[in-house]
Design a protein around this motif. Sequence first.
Motif, PDB file in Angstrom:
ATOM      1  N   GLY A 414      35.988  43.352  33.636  1.00 17.65           N
ATOM      2  CA  GLY A 414      36.100  42.379  34.710  1.00 17.65           C
ATOM      3  C   GLY A 414      36.480  42.920  36.066  1.00 17.65           C
ATOM      4  O   GLY A 414      36.848  42.152  36.957  1.00 17.65           O
ATOM      5  N   LYS A 415      36.409  44.230  36.269  1.00 16.24           N
ATOM      6  CA  LYS A 415      36.772  44.834  37.551  1.00 16.24           C
ATOM      7  C   LYS A 415      35.524  45.441  38.188  1.00 16.24           C
ATOM      8  O   LYS A 415      35.462  46.638  38.485  1.00 16.24           O
ATOM      9  CB  LYS A 415      37.869  45.884  37.343  1.00 16.24           C
ATOM     10  CG  LYS A 415      39.113  45.341  36.636  1.00 16.24           C
ATOM     11  CD  LYS A 415      40.130  46.442  36.392  1.00 16.24           C
ATOM     12  CE  LYS A 415      41.336  45.933  35.618  1.00 16.24           C
ATOM     13  NZ  LYS A 415      41.003  45.522  34.240  1.00 16.24           N
ATOM     14  N   ALA A 416      34.531  44.601  38.419  1.00 24.46           N
ATOM     15  CA  ALA A 416      33.227  45.065  38.887  1.00 24.46           C
ATOM     16  C   ALA A 416      33.303  45.749  40.241  1.00 24.46           C
ATOM     17  O   ALA A 416      32.609  46.747  40.483  1.00 24.46           O
ATOM     18  CB  ALA A 416      32.246  43.898  38.938  1.00 24.46           C
ATOM     19  N   ASN A 417      34.113  45.236  41.146  1.00 24.40           N
ATOM     20  CA  ASN A 417      34.192  45.844  42.482  1.00 24.40           C
ATOM     21  C   ASN A 417      34.809  47.239  42.420  1.00 24.40           C
ATOM     22  O   ASN A 417      34.372  48.146  43.131  1.00 24.40           O
ATOM     23  CB  ASN A 417      34.997  44.944  43.425  1.00 24.40           C
ATOM     24  CG  ASN A 417      34.255  43.661  43.761  1.00 24.40           C
ATOM     25  OD1 ASN A 417      33.024  43.604  43.709  1.00 24.40           O
ATOM     26  ND2 ASN A 417      34.998  42.610  44.104  1.00 24.40           N
ATOM     27  N   ASP A 418      35.809  47.404  41.565  1.00 30.17           N
ATOM     28  CA  ASP A 418      36.393  48.737  41.383  1.00 30.17           C
ATOM     29  C   ASP A 418      35.366  49.682  40.764  1.00 30.17           C
ATOM     30  O   ASP A 418      35.281  50.861  41.134  1.00 30.17           O
ATOM     31  CB  ASP A 418      37.631  48.657  40.497  1.00 30.17           C
ATOM     32  CG  ASP A 418      38.789  47.911  41.156  1.00 30.17           C
ATOM     33  OD1 ASP A 418      38.797  47.822  42.409  1.00 30.17           O
ATOM     34  OD2 ASP A 418      39.669  47.421  40.432  1.00 30.17           O
ATOM     35  N   ALA A 419      34.600  49.174  39.803  1.00 31.98           N
ATOM     36  CA  ALA A 419      33.556  49.990  39.183  1.00 31.98           C
ATOM     37  C   ALA A 419      32.533  50.435  40.221  1.00 31.98           C
ATOM     38  O   ALA A 419      32.092  51.595  40.225  1.00 31.98           O
ATOM     39  CB  ALA A 419      32.867  49.189  38.077  1.00 31.98           C
TER      40      ALA A 419
END
Length: 536
Positions: A414-419
């Motif tokens: 759920g941490k797409a922006n960090d990915a």
Amino acid sequence: MKPLKTYIGTALLLTIGASSCNNDLTEKIYSEVTEDTYNYSNAYQAMSIAYANMRNLISHTHWYMAQESTADGIVMPANASGWDDGGIYKRMHLHTWNSENPQINSMWNTFYSGVINANRVIDQLQNDKITVPAGITREALISEMRTVRAFFYWMLCDNFGDVPLITTRSEGLPGKTGRKEIYQFVVKELTESIPALSEERNTLMYGRFNKWAAKTLLANVYLNASVYAGETRWEECLAQCNEVIASGKYRLETSLSAPFVTENQNSAEIVFAIPFEENLAGGFSAHMFSWHAALKAKVNMLATPWGAGSAKGIPQFIDTYDADDQRLKATWMTGPQFAADGITPLKGSYDQAGKDVVLTNALPDGLYTGEAEGYRMNKFEVKVQAQGSLGNDFPVFRYAQVLMMKAECLLRTGKANDAAMVVSQVRARAFAEPAKATVTGADLQEGSTYHYGYVENYKVVDPGNTAAVQYGRMLDELGWEFAWEGFRRRDMIRFGVYTTKSWLSHKPNGDFRAVFPIPQIAINSNPELKQNPDYN
């Protein structure tokens, strides 16, 4: 001379000598020194035989192309120069292999040779048969060999599923242990061994498992836990990646080619490599089974590539690249080909006899192609006057993969922006324009750009399963970064497309194809072994 290659070469000679046979079964005693009474004075030479097994993996009839040619990026079709070889390559593409395919037998034998050699060295270390160098503990060397053994069991778990678990020098014939239990064994071995491993990244540890290489191995095992054990371990994988990153021992090279040049042993990006040397430790011959024979003149090779070559890019995969992605040309040889002078056109010898060799991104299907059809391997440098074996070390793990594993774990939790920030970091060196290198979290949550479907006469005639691939853009990113590195089969299985999608001449042929069958010769020799489901 690259580190460990003297030891590996010596170990290989010892192995060849031990395996020679004159069919005279009369025992001849040449010495009263036995394995039980002999003490190794050089620990590294004793350990090198287990590492030397890894060199066998990087072949067109072994693990390397079993990972690539069964997937959607590379195919090995026949052509007018040959390359049918009884159908052993096309069966891999079609997912119609059987328990007698040589690639499958080669993997099984090498994986278990690695296990058996590691077991022997562990036993010798535990029983003081190997002299330990000053400044190094026996525990550290045993832990290193346990890590090597875990590597081979990871390979077995990944490729065959349920397999015999052998941890001693017993000569018994064991049955199979469940895949989940093999996975748990690998995790336990690595978790217990890592604390005693060296933290150094230096010449002595090159081509060996230090702490960071072992953690990268463990991260790979956790990354695929859903496949091996039906459970997700994203956080555990992420933790291992973060520790490798925090070590500060590795970094991305600014050049795309740096990890793949001939003298790549000093690359700051390589976390763990299989060392090769063209004369003393050969076997890496990607150019020989991918390049057209005419390409010999491109770098004045001392050897001639085999016929018109076979291993080449699948156009559906090639078409997924952004035109501005420099990895396209860094990975694939394309277009008109010239001699070393850069002027003289190279000529065909078969269906293009006398015509200029122009490598095109077009294949009629995956079974039989023209001699110049299909892009060829360009990822690993083929030096001027290259021989049949390359001296490039093969990067099993590199820092880019540590970063991409981290990105995938972030995406799946759920941490797409960090990915996206991490993926953009890896992409940065592949694009001249920073804006083109940048991806967003929303991008990574999109489906794949790959146009899957069954191909006849250069066109998709049956799209097959058209369901969107969850996190398909992430799968695309992995494909662009790691083509020719042996990742694709494993990645496709994890993303759920390996047995569900069609590409080129391949159509889905059963979920059981996510593992290979146990080689028939192994079953014939061990009544305790049972064939994998549905292969009977």
